[in-house]
Write a protein that holds these residues in place. Sequence first.
Motif, PDB file in Angstrom:
ATOM      1  N   TYR A 167      11.727  -1.203  15.358  1.00 32.63           N
ATOM      2  CA  TYR A 167      12.899  -0.366  15.628  1.00 32.63           C
ATOM      3  C   TYR A 167      12.584   0.842  16.523  1.00 32.63           C
ATOM      4  O   TYR A 167      13.461   1.342  17.228  1.00 32.63           O
ATOM      5  CB  TYR A 167      13.489   0.161  14.312  1.00 32.63           C
ATOM      6  N   LEU A 168      11.345   1.336  16.431  1.00 39.50           N
ATOM      7  CA  LEU A 168      11.002   2.603  17.101  1.00 39.50           C
ATOM      8  C   LEU A 168       9.807   2.405  18.018  1.00 39.50           C
ATOM      9  O   LEU A 168       9.149   1.371  18.007  1.00 39.50           O
ATOM     10  CB  LEU A 168      10.662   3.660  16.044  1.00 39.50           C
ATOM     11  N   PHE A 169       9.504   3.411  18.815  1.00 33.03           N
ATOM     12  CA  PHE A 169       8.302   3.345  19.635  1.00 33.03           C
ATOM     13  C   PHE A 169       7.663   4.736  19.763  1.00 33.03           C
ATOM     14  O   PHE A 169       6.586   4.989  19.245  1.00 33.03           O
ATOM     15  CB  PHE A 169       8.623   2.768  21.027  1.00 33.03           C
ATOM     16  N   HIS A 170       8.365   5.667  20.423  1.00 36.47           N
ATOM     17  CA  HIS A 170       7.755   6.986  20.659  1.00 36.47           C
ATOM     18  C   HIS A 170       7.547   7.760  19.364  1.00 36.47           C
ATOM     19  O   HIS A 170       6.696   8.640  19.307  1.00 36.47           O
ATOM     20  CB  HIS A 170       8.598   7.784  21.661  1.00 36.47           C
ATOM     21  N   GLU A 171       8.300   7.397  18.329  1.00 38.16           N
ATOM     22  CA  GLU A 171       8.148   8.071  17.036  1.00 38.16           C
ATOM     23  C   GLU A 171       6.790   7.748  16.414  1.00 38.16           C
ATOM     24  O   GLU A 171       6.277   8.495  15.588  1.00 38.16           O
ATOM     25  CB  GLU A 171       9.273   7.654  16.083  1.00 38.16           C
ATOM     26  N   TRP A 172       6.220   6.576  16.797  1.00 38.49           N
ATOM     27  CA  TRP A 172       4.910   6.161  16.274  1.00 38.49           C
ATOM     28  C   TRP A 172       3.770   6.544  17.227  1.00 38.49           C
ATOM     29  O   TRP A 172       2.666   6.828  16.785  1.00 38.49           O
ATOM     30  CB  TRP A 172       4.831   4.636  16.144  1.00 38.49           C
ATOM     31  N   LYS A 173       4.065   6.470  18.496  1.00 35.35           N
ATOM     32  CA  LYS A 173       3.018   6.471  19.539  1.00 35.35           C
ATOM     33  C   LYS A 173       2.046   7.656  19.418  1.00 35.35           C
ATOM     34  O   LYS A 173       2.465   8.791  19.242  1.00 35.35           O
ATOM     35  CB  LYS A 173       3.698   6.502  20.907  1.00 35.35           C
ATOM     36  N   GLY A 174       0.777   7.357  19.527  1.00 42.88           N
ATOM     37  CA  GLY A 174      -0.259   8.394  19.555  1.00 42.88           C
ATOM     38  C   GLY A 174      -0.662   8.918  18.183  1.00 42.88           C
ATOM     39  O   GLY A 174      -1.627   9.673  18.070  1.00 42.88           O
ATOM     40  N   LYS A 175       0.065   8.543  17.153  1.00 47.06           N
ATOM     41  CA  LYS A 175      -0.239   9.101  15.827  1.00 47.06           C
ATOM     42  C   LYS A 175      -1.296   8.254  15.102  1.00 47.06           C
ATOM     43  O   LYS A 175      -1.324   7.037  15.251  1.00 47.06           O
ATOM     44  CB  LYS A 175       1.044   9.171  14.984  1.00 47.06           C
ATOM     45  N   PRO A 176      -2.123   8.922  14.287  1.00 46.89           N
ATOM     46  CA  PRO A 176      -3.117   8.168  13.524  1.00 46.89           C
ATOM     47  C   PRO A 176      -2.475   7.277  12.459  1.00 46.89           C
ATOM     48  O   PRO A 176      -1.455   7.649  11.873  1.00 46.89           O
ATOM     49  CB  PRO A 176      -3.954   9.271  12.847  1.00 46.89           C
ATOM     50  N   ALA A 177      -3.097   6.130  12.236  1.00 41.77           N
ATOM     51  CA  ALA A 177      -2.600   5.187  11.228  1.00 41.77           C
ATOM     52  C   ALA A 177      -3.770   4.571  10.485  1.00 41.77           C
ATOM     53  O   ALA A 177      -4.773   4.201  11.089  1.00 41.77           O
ATOM     54  CB  ALA A 177      -1.782   4.084  11.897  1.00 41.77           C
ATOM     55  N   MET A 178      -3.600   4.491   9.183  1.00 38.59           N
ATOM     56  CA  MET A 178      -4.606   3.841   8.338  1.00 38.59           C
ATOM     57  C   MET A 178      -3.926   2.634   7.685  1.00 38.59           C
ATOM     58  O   MET A 178      -2.748   2.714   7.335  1.00 38.59           O
ATOM     59  CB  MET A 178      -5.040   4.860   7.282  1.00 38.59           C
ATOM     60  N   ILE A 179      -4.657   1.545   7.542  1.00 34.13           N
ATOM     61  CA  ILE A 179      -4.044   0.330   6.982  1.00 34.13           C
ATOM     62  C   ILE A 179      -4.706  -0.026   5.644  1.00 34.13           C
ATOM     63  O   ILE A 179      -5.936  -0.107   5.554  1.00 34.13           O
ATOM     64  CB  ILE A 179      -4.194  -0.848   7.969  1.00 34.13           C
ATOM     65  N   ILE A 180      -3.860  -0.207   4.640  1.00 34.41           N
ATOM     66  CA  ILE A 180      -4.335  -0.671   3.335  1.00 34.41           C
ATOM     67  C   ILE A 180      -3.534  -1.928   2.985  1.00 34.41           C
ATOM     68  O   ILE A 180      -2.307  -1.923   3.054  1.00 34.41           O
ATOM     69  CB  ILE A 180      -4.124   0.381   2.230  1.00 34.41           C
ATOM     70  N   SER A 181      -4.253  -2.990   2.639  1.00 35.68           N
ATOM     71  CA  SER A 181      -3.550  -4.223   2.276  1.00 35.68           C
ATOM     72  C   SER A 181      -3.977  -4.677   0.889  1.00 35.68           C
ATOM     73  O   SER A 181      -5.035  -4.289   0.398  1.00 35.68           O
ATOM     74  CB  SER A 181      -3.841  -5.323   3.301  1.00 35.68           C
ATOM     75  N   TYR A 182      -3.135  -5.511   0.280  1.00 37.74           N
ATOM     76  CA  TYR A 182      -3.478  -6.099  -1.012  1.00 37.74           C
ATOM     77  C   TYR A 182      -2.985  -7.533  -1.040  1.00 37.74           C
ATOM     78  O   TYR A 182      -2.070  -7.908  -0.295  1.00 37.74           O
ATOM     79  CB  TYR A 182      -2.888  -5.282  -2.173  1.00 37.74           C
ATOM     80  N   GLY A 183      -3.628  -8.334  -1.889  1.00 38.59           N
ATOM     81  CA  GLY A 183      -3.231  -9.743  -1.975  1.00 38.59           C
ATOM     82  C   GLY A 183      -4.288 -10.539  -2.700  1.00 38.59           C
ATOM     83  O   GLY A 183      -5.302  -9.980  -3.140  1.00 38.59           O
ATOM     84  N   GLY A 184      -4.050 -11.848  -2.800  1.00 37.91           N
ATOM     85  CA  GLY A 184      -4.994 -12.726  -3.486  1.00 37.91           C
ATOM     86  C   GLY A 184      -6.408 -12.581  -2.929  1.00 37.91           C
ATOM     87  O   GLY A 184      -7.386 -12.549  -3.668  1.00 37.91           O
ATOM     88  N   HIS A 185      -6.504 -12.498  -1.609  1.00 34.44           N
ATOM     89  CA  HIS A 185      -7.813 -12.317  -0.971  1.00 34.44           C
ATOM     90  C   HIS A 185      -7.849 -11.000  -0.204  1.00 34.44           C
ATOM     91  O   HIS A 185      -8.512 -10.889   0.824  1.00 34.44           O
ATOM     92  CB  HIS A 185      -8.138 -13.496  -0.049  1.00 34.44           C
ATOM     93  N   GLY A 186      -7.089 -10.036  -0.656  1.00 36.56           N
ATOM     94  CA  GLY A 186      -7.143  -8.707  -0.047  1.00 36.56           C
ATOM     95  C   GLY A 186      -6.130  -8.477   1.061  1.00 36.56           C
ATOM     96  O   GLY A 186      -6.061  -7.389   1.628  1.00 36.56           O
ATOM     97  N   GLY A 187      -5.363  -9.498   1.409  1.00 31.47           N
ATOM     98  CA  GLY A 187      -4.340  -9.311   2.447  1.00 31.47           C
ATOM     99  C   GLY A 187      -4.923  -9.053   3.832  1.00 31.47           C
ATOM    100  O   GLY A 187      -4.303  -8.399   4.673  1.00 31.47           O
ATOM    101  N   THR A 188      -6.099  -9.621   4.081  1.00 34.52           N
ATOM    102  CA  THR A 188      -6.796  -9.301   5.335  1.00 34.52           C
ATOM    103  C   THR A 188      -6.071  -9.827   6.585  1.00 34.52           C
ATOM    104  O   THR A 188      -6.117  -9.189   7.636  1.00 34.52           O
ATOM    105  CB  THR A 188      -8.237  -9.855   5.334  1.00 34.52           C
ATOM    106  N   GLN A 189      -5.404 -10.999   6.447  1.00 30.58           N
ATOM    107  CA  GLN A 189      -4.707 -11.517   7.639  1.00 30.58           C
ATOM    108  C   GLN A 189      -3.530 -10.619   8.012  1.00 30.58           C
ATOM    109  O   GLN A 189      -3.276 -10.353   9.194  1.00 30.58           O
ATOM    110  CB  GLN A 189      -4.198 -12.946   7.411  1.00 30.58           C
ATOM    111  N   SER A 190      -2.831 -10.143   7.004  1.00 30.39           N
ATOM    112  CA  SER A 190      -1.713  -9.229   7.257  1.00 30.39           C
ATOM    113  C   SER A 190      -2.241  -7.937   7.888  1.00 30.39           C
ATOM    114  O   SER A 190      -1.680  -7.425   8.866  1.00 30.39           O
ATOM    115  CB  SER A 190      -1.007  -8.933   5.934  1.00 30.39           C
ATOM    116  N   ALA A 191      -3.331  -7.422   7.331  1.00 31.16           N
ATOM    117  CA  ALA A 191      -3.899  -6.165   7.850  1.00 31.16           C
ATOM    118  C   ALA A 191      -4.281  -6.317   9.322  1.00 31.16           C
ATOM    119  O   ALA A 191      -4.025  -5.426  10.148  1.00 31.16           O
ATOM    120  CB  ALA A 191      -5.111  -5.755   7.019  1.00 31.16           C
ATOM    121  N   ALA A 192      -4.883  -7.474   9.657  1.00 38.47           N
ATOM    122  CA  ALA A 192      -5.296  -7.693  11.047  1.00 38.47           C
ATOM    123  C   ALA A 192      -4.074  -7.733  11.972  1.00 38.47           C
ATOM    124  O   ALA A 192      -4.098  -7.191  13.091  1.00 38.47           O
ATOM    125  CB  ALA A 192      -6.083  -8.997  11.154  1.00 38.47           C
ATOM    126  N   GLN A 193      -2.995  -8.346  11.483  1.00 37.79           N
ATOM    127  CA  GLN A 193      -1.778  -8.403  12.318  1.00 37.79           C
ATOM    128  C   GLN A 193      -1.141  -7.025  12.466  1.00 37.79           C
ATOM    129  O   GLN A 193      -0.665  -6.661  13.538  1.00 37.79           O
ATOM    130  CB  GLN A 193      -0.782  -9.396  11.718  1.00 37.79           C
TER     131      GLN A 193
END
Length: 211
Positions: free
Chosen positions: A115-141
């Motif tokens: 939905y947005l672009f400039h509202e996100w751009k340049g800002k730091p982001a950390m990714i935490i996933s959870y799942g049967g095997h840690g949700g690693t495929q989702s995190a990578a995407q």
Amino acid sequence: MSEAKIFKVGSTRVVRVGPQVANFILDTIKAGHLEASGDEKMKTRTTIDLIDLKDYNLPIFDESGIPNRIHSPEGYDHEHTRVWSRHIASYDAFVFLSAQRNWGIPAELKNAIDYLFHEWKGKPAMIISYGGHGGTQSAAQIKTVLGAIGMQVVEKMVNMSFPSPELVGKAFKGEVLGLDAKSDTGPWAEHRSEIAAVFWNHMVTEMLVEN
Ligand SMILES: Cc1cc2nc3c(=O)[nH]c(=O)nc-3n(C[C@H](O)[C@H](O)[C@H](O)COP(=O)(O)O)c2cc1C
């Protein structure tokens, strides 16, 4: 003053554990482990909010414009987008918390990002996933998507696997998982110092303050 206003639950499933997981992470970050908390002063200057996608009720993307060409909330067609835009624009950094569905990013999270672009751009982001095997495929995407919108993604991701088949079953049904950020023996206790370290040392101190 640098404010980190954060936190995003990437599941709007009717029954879901996302909010429980978010609160566990929120408490873990707020408590921080002293050895992992970086600049203690930074902790007092950091506001941490929880953003629950469910509160925004965003339909499937329905804007006529391309978000990367829109620079103010007034440029959007719909009020739901303007509300989402103002909210996200007011934050300095984000933790993206997500499970995975069929090895991928939950559709509502991708939709909310798109939905947005400039509202996100340049800002730091950390990714935490959870799942049967840690949700690693989702995190990578998610990492790929955040890269496309120009976020500064923290290299170190936290991937949390449900520790037992029983908890996998409970998660499916949105039941109580018994997460406790103060427990040294509860589910995901082993991830607490990593979560605090990645948040305070990498995202807040290195990316938000030093840039
Ligand atoms: C449609 C669907 C697909 C799923 N696919 C996966 C998957 O690929 N890998 C996995 O570990 N868990 C998968 N799960 C299980 C979810 O990770 C688990 O139910 C988790 O609780 C979802 O997070 P939520 O409760 O916050 O929505 C899937 C769940 C659903 C409903």
